[in-house]
Design a protein around this motif. Sequence first.
Motif, PDB file in Angstrom:
ATOM      1  N   PHE A  36       0.901  -1.482  -0.282  1.00  0.00           N
ATOM      2  CA  PHE A  36      -0.068   0.097   0.185  1.00  0.00           C
ATOM      3  C   PHE A  36       0.606   1.020  -0.307  1.00  0.00           C
ATOM      4  O   PHE A  36       0.714   2.436  -0.715  1.00  0.00           O
ATOM      5  CB  PHE A  36      -1.190  -0.099   0.963  1.00  0.00           C
ATOM      6  CG  PHE A  36      -1.844   1.136   1.376  1.00  0.00           C
ATOM      7  CD1 PHE A  36      -2.831   1.082   0.613  1.00  0.00           C
ATOM      8  CD2 PHE A  36      -1.553   2.278   2.092  1.00  0.00           C
ATOM      9  CE1 PHE A  36      -3.716   2.496   0.954  1.00  0.00           C
ATOM     10  CE2 PHE A  36      -1.506   3.681   2.333  1.00  0.00           C
ATOM     11  CZ  PHE A  36      -3.642   2.916   1.464  1.00  0.00           C
ATOM     12  N   LEU A  39       2.289   1.898  -3.498  1.00  0.00           N
ATOM     13  CA  LEU A  39       1.044   2.551  -4.384  1.00  0.00           C
ATOM     14  C   LEU A  39       1.502   3.564  -3.889  1.00  0.00           C
ATOM     15  O   LEU A  39       1.376   4.720  -5.457  1.00  0.00           O
ATOM     16  CB  LEU A  39      -0.038   2.022  -4.306  1.00  0.00           C
ATOM     17  CG  LEU A  39       0.193   0.016  -4.943  1.00  0.00           C
ATOM     18  CD1 LEU A  39      -0.837  -0.492  -4.660  1.00  0.00           C
ATOM     19  CD2 LEU A  39       0.300   0.573  -6.442  1.00  0.00           C
ATOM     20  N   GLN A  40       0.811   4.045  -3.228  1.00  0.00           N
ATOM     21  CA  GLN A  40       0.600   5.139  -2.251  1.00  0.00           C
ATOM     22  C   GLN A  40       1.707   6.170  -2.948  1.00  0.00           C
ATOM     23  O   GLN A  40       1.566   7.331  -3.236  1.00  0.00           O
ATOM     24  CB  GLN A  40       0.418   5.772  -0.983  1.00  0.00           C
ATOM     25  CG  GLN A  40      -0.942   5.321  -0.394  1.00  0.00           C
ATOM     26  CD  GLN A  40      -2.176   6.798  -1.127  1.00  0.00           C
ATOM     27  OE1 GLN A  40      -2.002   7.415  -0.371  1.00  0.00           O
ATOM     28  NE2 GLN A  40      -3.195   5.558  -1.488  1.00  0.00           N
ATOM     29  N   ASN A  63      -1.965  -2.602  -8.552  1.00  0.00           N
ATOM     30  CA  ASN A  63      -2.226  -2.783  -6.752  1.00  0.00           C
ATOM     31  C   ASN A  63      -2.866  -4.919  -7.366  1.00  0.00           C
ATOM     32  O   ASN A  63      -3.598  -5.175  -8.350  1.00  0.00           O
ATOM     33  CB  ASN A  63      -3.316  -2.195  -7.265  1.00  0.00           C
ATOM     34  CG  ASN A  63      -4.045  -1.850  -5.132  1.00  0.00           C
ATOM     35  OD1 ASN A  63      -3.371  -3.277  -4.517  1.00  0.00           O
ATOM     36  ND2 ASN A  63      -5.281  -1.762  -5.007  1.00  0.00           N
TER      37      ASN A  63
HETATM   38  C1  NAG Z   1      -5.814  -1.656  -3.601  1.00  0.00           C
HETATM   39  O1  NAG Z   1      -6.858  -2.393  -3.899  1.00  0.00           O
HETATM   40  C2  NAG Z   1      -7.746  -2.727  -2.192  1.00  0.00           C
HETATM   41  C3  NAG Z   1      -9.401  -3.413  -2.839  1.00  0.00           C
HETATM   42  O2  NAG Z   1      -8.636  -4.038  -4.056  1.00  0.00           O
HETATM   43  C4  NAG Z   1      -8.228  -0.943  -1.941  1.00  0.00           C
HETATM   44  O3  NAG Z   1      -9.010  -1.225  -0.996  1.00  0.00           O
HETATM   45  C5  NAG Z   1      -7.084  -0.056  -1.760  1.00  0.00           C
HETATM   46  O4  NAG Z   1      -7.708   0.790  -1.881  1.00  0.00           O
HETATM   47  C6  NAG Z   1      -6.344  -0.474  -3.128  1.00  0.00           C
HETATM   48  N1  NAG Z   1      -5.296   0.180  -2.464  1.00  0.00           N
HETATM   49  C7  NAG Z   1      -4.244   1.475  -3.489  1.00  0.00           C
HETATM   50  C8  NAG Z   1      -3.811   2.243  -3.337  1.00  0.00           C
HETATM   51  O5  NAG Z   1      -4.998   1.182  -5.286  1.00  0.00           O
END
Ligand code: NAG
Length: 927
Positions: A36, A39-40, A63
Motif C-alpha cells: 500500500f 502504491l501511495q 494493486n
Molecule cells: C488496492 O485495492 C484494494 C481492494 O482491491 C483497495 O482497498 C485499495 O484501496 C487499493 N489500494 C490502492 C493504493 O489503490
Amino acid sequence: MEKCLLLSLILLFFHFPSFSSSSSFNSSLCHHDESFALLQFKSSFTIDTPCVKSPMKTATWKNGTDCCSWHGVTCDTVSGHVIGLNLGCEGFQGILHPNSTLFNIVHLQTLNLSNNGFYGSYFDSKFGRFTSLTHLDLSNTHVGGEIPSQISYLSKLQSLHLSGHYELVWKETTLKRLVQNATSLRELFLDYSDMSSLRHNSMDAIFNQSSLISLDLTDCELQGPIPPSFSNLTRLTFLSLAQNNLNGSIPSSFSNLQNLIHLYLSGNSLSGQIPDVFGRMTKLQVFYLASNKLEGQIPSSLFNLNQLVDLDCAYNKLEGPLHNKIAGFQKLIYLRLNDNLLNGTIPSSLLSLPSLVLLYLSNNRLTGPISEISSYSLEYLSLCNNKLQGDIPNSIFNLANLITLCLSSNNLSGVVNFQDFTKLQKLDSLSLSHNSQLSLNFEYNVTYHFSQLTKLDLSSLSLTEFPKLLGKLESLDLSNNKLNGTVSNWLLETSRSLNLSQNLFTSIDQISRNSDQLGDLDLSFNLLVGNLSVSICNLSSLEFLNLGHNNFTGNIPQCLANLPSLQILDLQMNNFYGTLPNNFSKSSKLITLNLNDNQLEGYFPKSLSHCENLQVLNLRNNKMEDKFPVWLQTLQYLKVLVLRDNKLHGHIANLKIRHPFPSLVIFDISSNNFTGPLPKAYLKYFEAMKKVTQVKDDDSLLYMEMMLSYRADNTKGNVSYYDSVTVTTKGIKMTLTKIPTMFVSIDFSRNKFNGGIPNDIGELHALKGLNLSHNRLTGPIPQSIQNLTNLESLDLSSNMLTGMIPAELTNLNSLEVLDLSNNHLVGEIPQGKQFNTFTNDSYKGNLGLCGLPLSKKCGPEQHSPPSANNFWSEEKFGFGWKPVAIGYGCGFVFGIGLGYYMFLIGKPRWFVMIFGGHPKRRVNRRT
Ligand SMILES: *[C@@H]1O[C@H](CO)[C@@H](O)[C@H](O)[C@H]1NC(C)=O
Ligand SMILES: *[C@@H]1O[C@H](CO)[C@@H](O)[C@H](O)[C@H]1NC(C)=O
Ligand SMILES: *[C@@H]1O[C@H](CO)[C@@H](O)[C@H](O)[C@H]1NC(C)=O
Ligand SMILES: *[C@@H]1O[C@H](CO)[C@@H](O)[C@H](O)[C@H]1NC(C)=O
Ligand SMILES: *[C@@H]1O[C@H](CO)[C@@H](O)[C@H](O)[C@H]1NC(C)=O
Ligand SMILES: *[C@@H]1O[C@H](CO)[C@@H](O)[C@H](O)[C@H]1NC(C)=O
C-alpha cells in the motif's frame, strides 16, 4: 568544460553501487502495508519522461499483485519486508512530503531515488528512520535545505550519494556525527553541496574515516589548506577536492594514498611545488591539478605513474623542461600541460607515446624543433604560443586522426605544401598563424578539399596568395598577410567569418548574390580605393562589416542602413563624403556605428533614432553641419556618443524628458560651434554617469566587449572586435581600442558655451574625465565638483571663470591632471594632497592667483570679502585653506583652534601629512 569532463569521467570510470534492477522473487507475498505504501508513494508524483530510455519500473506496480515481484523492489527472502528500492531515473515529479508513505518502509537497506525531480522538497528528518540503510542515493533529486541531523542515525551506511545539490547545506556537527557513527562508510559523494560552514576539525573527522574508498567533495566551498589527516584515508581509490577554495601546498602525506586511482585537485588555489611523493601511488590513472598556483618543476616521481591515462596540470606556473622519463606513460591518453612556464624542448619520447589522443602544450616557453611524431592516435595536438623552431615535421601529415592542430605563434620555418594538410581529412581546426618564417606553398590551379575543416587560421604568414578551398568554413583568418589585388567572390564565399584585415587589397569584386552566407567581414587596414559598390549589400547576412582604415571615397551606400542583420558597421578612417544614409529601419540591429574620420556632411538622419540597439555612435572628425541631435537622447543603450570635430552649432535645448541618454558614459561634442549655456538637464540626469561601479584591481581589463552581445558563441568566429574611440584624457590624446567599462567622460571643450558651470555636475559621481576648456564660461568653479571623487582629469582652462579655487578640490584623490589656466581666478591656490603634484602650468594666466606653486606670494589683499552665508569660510577667519587640513579627523572646535594656530605659525604642511584622512567632517558641519 572541466566539470563536464570530470563528471563524464566519474561516469566512465566509477562503478556506482549496484542496485539489483531485477526484483528477487520469493514465494511469500509482500507485506500488505508495504504494498500500500509503495502504491501511495508512486501516486503522489506525476511521472515525466524518465532520463534513460528504459521501460518504467513502476509500470509493473499493480494493486493486487505481489509487490516483491515489482521491478525496482527487493524483498528480504525470509521476512518478506521490502529492503531495496531502486528507482533512479523514474521520472518522478513532485514534492517528497514529510508525510510520504515512503517513510513507512522502514526496513530499507538500499534506497536509490537519484535523478528524479523532487523540486521544492526538503531533506526531511524522517530519513533518520531508515536505520538499516547501507546505500542511500539522492543525487540529482533537487531536494534542498539543510541536511537533517538525524542522518547520523544511519550508522550502517556504506555509501552516501548526495551529489548535484547546490541547494544542500551541511552543518558542521551533522557531518561530523555521521562519519563518526557510520563506521563502515566507503563512498561519500557530496559534490556540489555547500560545506562552507565546515571548519578544519570536521574535515579532519571525515578524513579519519579510514574505511572510505570514494570521497567526492567537488565544489563544496571548502576553504583553507588540505588537512594532513588525509593520509589516514589509505583505502581511497577515488578522491575529488576539485573546484573549492583550498590553498596552501599539497601535503606530502598524499604518498600514503597508495590505492588512489582517481585524484582531482584542480580549480583550487594550491601553491608551492608539487611534492615528489608519487613513487608508490602506482595505481593512479587520472590525476587533475589544473588551475592552481603550483610552481617549480614537475617532480620526477610523477613520471613513474605508468598506469596514468589522464594527466591535467594546465593553468599553473610549472616550469623547467619536461622529463625524458615521460616515455613511461605508455597508457596515457590525455595530457594537458598548457598555460604554464615550461621550457626546453619537447622530448621526442612524448611525441611517440602509443595511446596519446590529446596533447596540449600551448602557452609555454618550449623551444627547439618538433621531433618526428609517431603517436598515431593523436586527435588533438596544440603546440601554439611557444618558441618552437625549425620545420614542421613531415610525420605530422601521417596523423590521420587529427581533429585539431595548432602550431600558431611559434618561430617555425621552412617550406610546407598546403596540399599536405589535405591528407588530414578529419581536421576540424587548423592554426598555423604567426610563424613569420614559415612559407606555405599553394598551387594555384588546385582546389583544396577538406571535408571537415571549419576553422582555418593563416594569419601573419606573409602569404601573397590564397587558393580555392572546397568545403564550408566557419571561420577563415587571413589577416596580416600580403594578399593583394581584388577580393574575389569565391574568397567571400569560402567562410562564414572572414578576416582579411591588414593586407594589400585594392578593390573588391562586384559581389554576387551567392555570398549571402557571409556573416563577418573584416577588410580594415587595406588599400581599398574608390567608391564602395552597392553590391556590398548582396552580403545579406552580414552581421559585422569593418572597412575602416582604407581609402574609400564617394557616398556610403544607402543600402547599408537596411542590411537586416548588421550589428557592427565600421567605416572609420576613409574619405567617404556626402550625407549619411537616411533610411535606418525600425528593425535595425545596429549596435555600433563608427563613421569617424571621413568627410561626411549635412544633417543627422532622424531615422538614426530607429536604431534602438545602438550603443556606440562615433562621427568624430567629419563635416556634419547641424544642431545637436537631441532626439538621440531616447536611445536606451547608447553608451558612447562622439561628435567632436564637426560643424555643429546652436543651443543644446534642455528637453524635459525623464532620463535622457540613460546609458551614456562617454559624451564628446568638443570642437564644434555650440553656443548658449551648458546643457544643464543632461549634466543632471545622465544616469549611467552617476553610478560608480565598484571595480576590483584587475577589472581594468574589463572591456565593453560588443562581441558579447554580438556573438554569444564566439568560439568559432575569428573576428574579435572592440570599439575604439579617441579620448583626450590626462592631457594626452590616446586611442582606446578597447573602452574600459568604467571610463566615464564628458568633453564640451572648444565650443562657445557661456554662462556658469551647473552645480548639478557634482552628481555625476562616476566621471573620470571632465573637459570644459576653451569656452566662454563665467562664474565660479562649483564646489560640488569635490563630489566627483573618481575624477582623474579636470580641464576648465581658457574660460572666464572667477572667484577662488574651492579648497575642497584637494579632496579629489584620483585627480592626476588639473588645468585651470587662462581664467580670472583669484586668491590662494589650495594646498595639500593631489594639489602638491600640480605645476605652474595648471594655473598660469590667472592674474589673481597666488601661493605655491606660483612664485607670487599671497598678501592680505588677496582675499575676497566674506559673504554672509559663508560663515565658516576661509575668508571669515582669514587663514585660507588651513581649517581644511585641521578638519581631517578632528573635532570642529579643535579644528578651528589648531587652524588658527596654524595661521600663526604659517607652516601647515606637516599637519596635513600627520592627520591625512578625509575632510568630509568639516563640510558637513558647514552645511
Ligand atoms: C488496492 O485495492 C484494494 C481492494 O482491491 C483497495 O482497498 C485499495 O484501496 C487499493 N489500494 C490502492 C493504493 O489503490
Ligand atoms: C501530505 O501533506 C500534504 C500537505 O502538507 C497534503 O497535501 C497531502 O495530501 C498529504 N499526503 C498524505 C498521503 O497524507
Ligand atoms: C548512531 O546511530 C545509532 C543507531 O542508529 C543511533 O541510535 C545514535 O543516536 C547515533 N548517534 C549519533 C551521534 O547520531
Ligand atoms: C590521522 O592522521 C593524523 C595526522 O596525520 C593522526 O594524528 C591521527 O592519529 C590519524 N588518525 C587515525 C585514526 O589514524
Ligand atoms: C628553464 O627555466 C629555468 C627557470 O625556470 C631556467 O633556470 C633554465 O635555464 C631554463 N632552461 C632553458 C633551457 O631555457
Ligand atoms: C598546375 O600547374 C602547373 C604549372 O603551372 C602544372 O605543372 C601542374 O600539372 C598543374 N596541376 C594541375 C593539377 O593541373
